[in-house]
Design a protein around this motif. Structure first.
Motif, PDB file in Angstrom:
ATOM      1  N   ALA A 117      96.919  82.576  55.377  1.00 40.85           N
ATOM      2  CA  ALA A 117      98.068  82.860  54.523  1.00 40.85           C
ATOM      3  C   ALA A 117      98.196  81.858  53.383  1.00 40.85           C
ATOM      4  O   ALA A 117      98.948  82.094  52.429  1.00 40.85           O
ATOM      5  N   ARG A 118      97.476  80.744  53.467  1.00 39.02           N
ATOM      6  CA  ARG A 118      97.595  79.692  52.459  1.00 39.02           C
ATOM      7  C   ARG A 118      96.451  79.713  51.451  1.00 39.02           C
ATOM      8  O   ARG A 118      96.350  78.824  50.615  1.00 39.02           O
ATOM      9  N   LEU A 119      95.613  80.735  51.507  1.00 41.38           N
ATOM     10  CA  LEU A 119      94.509  80.826  50.566  1.00 41.38           C
ATOM     11  C   LEU A 119      94.991  81.367  49.224  1.00 41.38           C
ATOM     12  O   LEU A 119      96.085  81.905  49.105  1.00 41.38           O
ATOM     13  N   GLY A 120      94.142  81.255  48.222  1.00 42.32           N
ATOM     14  CA  GLY A 120      94.509  81.667  46.881  1.00 42.32           C
ATOM     15  C   GLY A 120      94.439  83.169  46.686  1.00 42.32           C
ATOM     16  O   GLY A 120      94.029  83.932  47.565  1.00 42.32           O
ATOM     17  N   ASP A 121      94.817  83.585  45.487  1.00 43.69           N
ATOM     18  CA  ASP A 121      94.918  85.007  45.183  1.00 43.69           C
ATOM     19  C   ASP A 121      93.584  85.725  45.269  1.00 43.69           C
ATOM     20  O   ASP A 121      93.541  86.920  45.578  1.00 43.69           O
ATOM     21  N   SER A 122      92.476  85.034  44.990  1.00 43.20           N
ATOM     22  CA  SER A 122      91.175  85.697  45.004  1.00 43.20           C
ATOM     23  C   SER A 122      90.863  86.253  46.386  1.00 43.20           C
ATOM     24  O   SER A 122      90.411  87.391  46.530  1.00 43.20           O
ATOM     25  N   PHE A 123      91.093  85.446  47.423  1.00 42.89           N
ATOM     26  CA  PHE A 123      90.843  85.901  48.794  1.00 42.89           C
ATOM     27  C   PHE A 123      91.934  86.860  49.247  1.00 42.89           C
ATOM     28  O   PHE A 123      91.659  87.875  49.886  1.00 42.89           O
ATOM     29  N   LEU A 124      93.181  86.554  48.907  1.00 43.23           N
ATOM     30  CA  LEU A 124      94.290  87.407  49.337  1.00 43.23           C
ATOM     31  C   LEU A 124      94.223  88.782  48.685  1.00 43.23           C
ATOM     32  O   LEU A 124      94.770  89.747  49.223  1.00 43.23           O
ATOM     33  N   TRP A 125      93.529  88.879  47.555  1.00 37.85           N
ATOM     34  CA  TRP A 125      93.322  90.192  46.944  1.00 37.85           C
ATOM     35  C   TRP A 125      92.539  91.094  47.890  1.00 37.85           C
ATOM     36  O   TRP A 125      92.806  92.295  47.992  1.00 37.85           O
ATOM     37  N   LEU A 126      91.559  90.534  48.589  1.00 41.07           N
ATOM     38  CA  LEU A 126      90.784  91.315  49.547  1.00 41.07           C
ATOM     39  C   LEU A 126      91.641  91.720  50.742  1.00 41.07           C
ATOM     40  O   LEU A 126      91.528  92.842  51.245  1.00 41.07           O
ATOM     41  N   VAL A 127      92.509  90.812  51.189  1.00 45.97           N
ATOM     42  CA  VAL A 127      93.425  91.142  52.282  1.00 45.97           C
ATOM     43  C   VAL A 127      94.365  92.263  51.840  1.00 45.97           C
ATOM     44  O   VAL A 127      94.594  93.243  52.570  1.00 45.97           O
ATOM     45  N   GLU A 128      94.922  92.143  50.636  1.00 49.32           N
ATOM     46  CA  GLU A 128      95.819  93.168  50.092  1.00 49.32           C
ATOM     47  C   GLU A 128      95.108  94.517  50.001  1.00 49.32           C
ATOM     48  O   GLU A 128      95.711  95.568  50.287  1.00 49.32           O
ATOM     49  N   THR A 129      93.834  94.511  49.628  1.00 49.69           N
ATOM     50  CA  THR A 129      93.075  95.757  49.520  1.00 49.69           C
ATOM     51  C   THR A 129      92.975  96.462  50.860  1.00 49.69           C
ATOM     52  O   THR A 129      93.114  97.693  50.940  1.00 49.69           O
ATOM     53  N   ILE A 130      92.757  95.695  51.916  1.00 53.43           N
ATOM     54  CA  ILE A 130      92.677  96.297  53.249  1.00 53.43           C
ATOM     55  C   ILE A 130      94.035  96.843  53.672  1.00 53.43           C
ATOM     56  O   ILE A 130      94.145  97.974  54.173  1.00 53.43           O
ATOM     57  N   LEU A 131      95.088  96.075  53.474  1.00 52.52           N
ATOM     58  CA  LEU A 131      96.421  96.535  53.849  1.00 52.52           C
ATOM     59  C   LEU A 131      96.802  97.801  53.081  1.00 52.52           C
ATOM     60  O   LEU A 131      97.356  98.752  53.650  1.00 52.52           O
ATOM     61  N   ALA A 132      96.508  97.814  51.782  1.00 50.02           N
ATOM     62  CA  ALA A 132      96.827  98.988  50.972  1.00 50.02           C
ATOM     63  C   ALA A 132      96.015 100.200  51.419  1.00 50.02           C
ATOM     64  O   ALA A 132      96.519 101.333  51.451  1.00 50.02           O
ATOM     65  N   GLY A 133      94.744  99.968  51.772  1.00 55.00           N
ATOM     66  CA  GLY A 133      93.910 101.065  52.246  1.00 55.00           C
ATOM     67  C   GLY A 133      94.439 101.667  53.533  1.00 55.00           C
ATOM     68  O   GLY A 133      94.429 102.892  53.713  1.00 55.00           O
ATOM     69  N   VAL A 134      94.907 100.823  54.434  1.00 56.34           N
ATOM     70  CA  VAL A 134      95.477 101.311  55.697  1.00 56.34           C
ATOM     71  C   VAL A 134      96.728 102.145  55.417  1.00 56.34           C
ATOM     72  O   VAL A 134      96.919 103.227  55.989  1.00 56.34           O
ATOM     73  N   THR A 135      97.582 101.662  54.521  1.00 59.50           N
ATOM     74  CA  THR A 135      98.796 102.403  54.180  1.00 59.50           C
ATOM     75  C   THR A 135      98.452 103.734  53.511  1.00 59.50           C
ATOM     76  O   THR A 135      99.024 104.784  53.845  1.00 59.50           O
ATOM     77  N   ASP A 136      97.507 103.702  52.565  1.00 59.47           N
ATOM     78  CA  ASP A 136      97.130 104.928  51.851  1.00 59.47           C
ATOM     79  C   ASP A 136      96.429 105.932  52.760  1.00 59.47           C
ATOM     80  O   ASP A 136      96.390 107.131  52.439  1.00 59.47           O
TER      81      ASP A 136
END
Length: 238
Positions: A117-136
């Motif tokens: 949770a403390r990583l920068g936006d570059s890595f968290l972008w990949l996490v966000e992509t997975i979460l968004a994919g699951v929702t979509d």
């Protein structure tokens, strides 16, 4: 000739003051000794400065590790994302896997609660992509964390097992072992299915099947989540 009152520069390597040099020295120590043995004191000795000087750049070992991983994560390329949610999930997870596989100790550090949770936006972008994919894909929002966590555990587990396997020293040519991969020196393996495949186990286990397994895993996670969603059809009668 009068003696100068200017302070003499100490002989030896110049003091390290830049964060880039500090992180480079830390990476060298980790590559040689492992991240568990990295300490601020050892790093200060390696670069030839006092620990007080080093503490002006990093607070503690945890802060140092976080800076190293943050720097590395920023170098993980962002892949082009497919339109289909399932494929986006898989593409992002493969990017995480491939990025961390080159630096497996970082994956091990990230298994500690709170680090990811403390990583920068570059890595968290990949996490966000997975979460968004699951929702979509139609899963309830509260399922996104469970599914991401399962994918993350699978990904990190794959990285760590392969990294530790590479480090294992085993003489497979040892004639005293009937099955060197399993280290059985007392006689034939007694389990028939294991004995039948044991000779090919190392070659088969060495194959890169991460993406193939990931697809099956994601399919199962999404199907389970959709079946548990409110309003989902119940089991069909036989």
């Amino acid at each position: 000739m009068p003696r100068s009152n200017a302070p003499r520069r100490p002989v030896g390597r110049p003091p390290v003051t830049s964060r880039e040099q500090i992180l480079a020295a830390a990476r060298g120590l980790i590559d040689e000794y492992g991240w568990e043995k990295l300490t601020v004191r050892r790093l200060a000795s390696e670069i030839g400065v006092g620990t007080t000087t080093l503490y002006s750049h990093v607070r503690d070992k945890e802060d140092l590790l976080l800076l190293l991983i943050h720097e590395y994560a920023e170098q993980i390329p962002h892949p082009e994302l497919p339109a289909e949610p399932r494929e986006r999930i898989i593409t992002a997870a493969v990017a995480i896997h491939d990025g961390l596989a080159a630096w497996p100790w970082a994956a091990e550090v990230l298994t500690t609660d709170g680090f990811i949770a403390r990583l920068g936006d570059s890595f968290l972008w990949l996490v966000e992509t997975i979460l968004a994919g699951v929702t979509d894909a139609g899963c309830p929002p509260e399922q996104t964390v469970r599914i991401f966590r399962s994918i993350w555990y699978y990904t990190v587990g794959e990285i760590l097992v392969r990294a530790r396997t590479r480090r294992r020293t085993m003489d497979e040519q040892d004639p005293t072992r009937l099955n060197p991969y399993f280290g059985n020196a007392d006689g034939p393996l007694q389990h028939p299915h294991l004995a039948a495949i044991a000779g090919r186990w190392a070659a088969l286990a060495g194959q890169d099947t991460f993406a193939q397994g990931l697809r099956a895993f994601v399919d199962g996670l999404l199907a389970q989540s959709l079946s548990e969603a409110p309003g989902a059809p119940g089991p069909q009668p036989r």
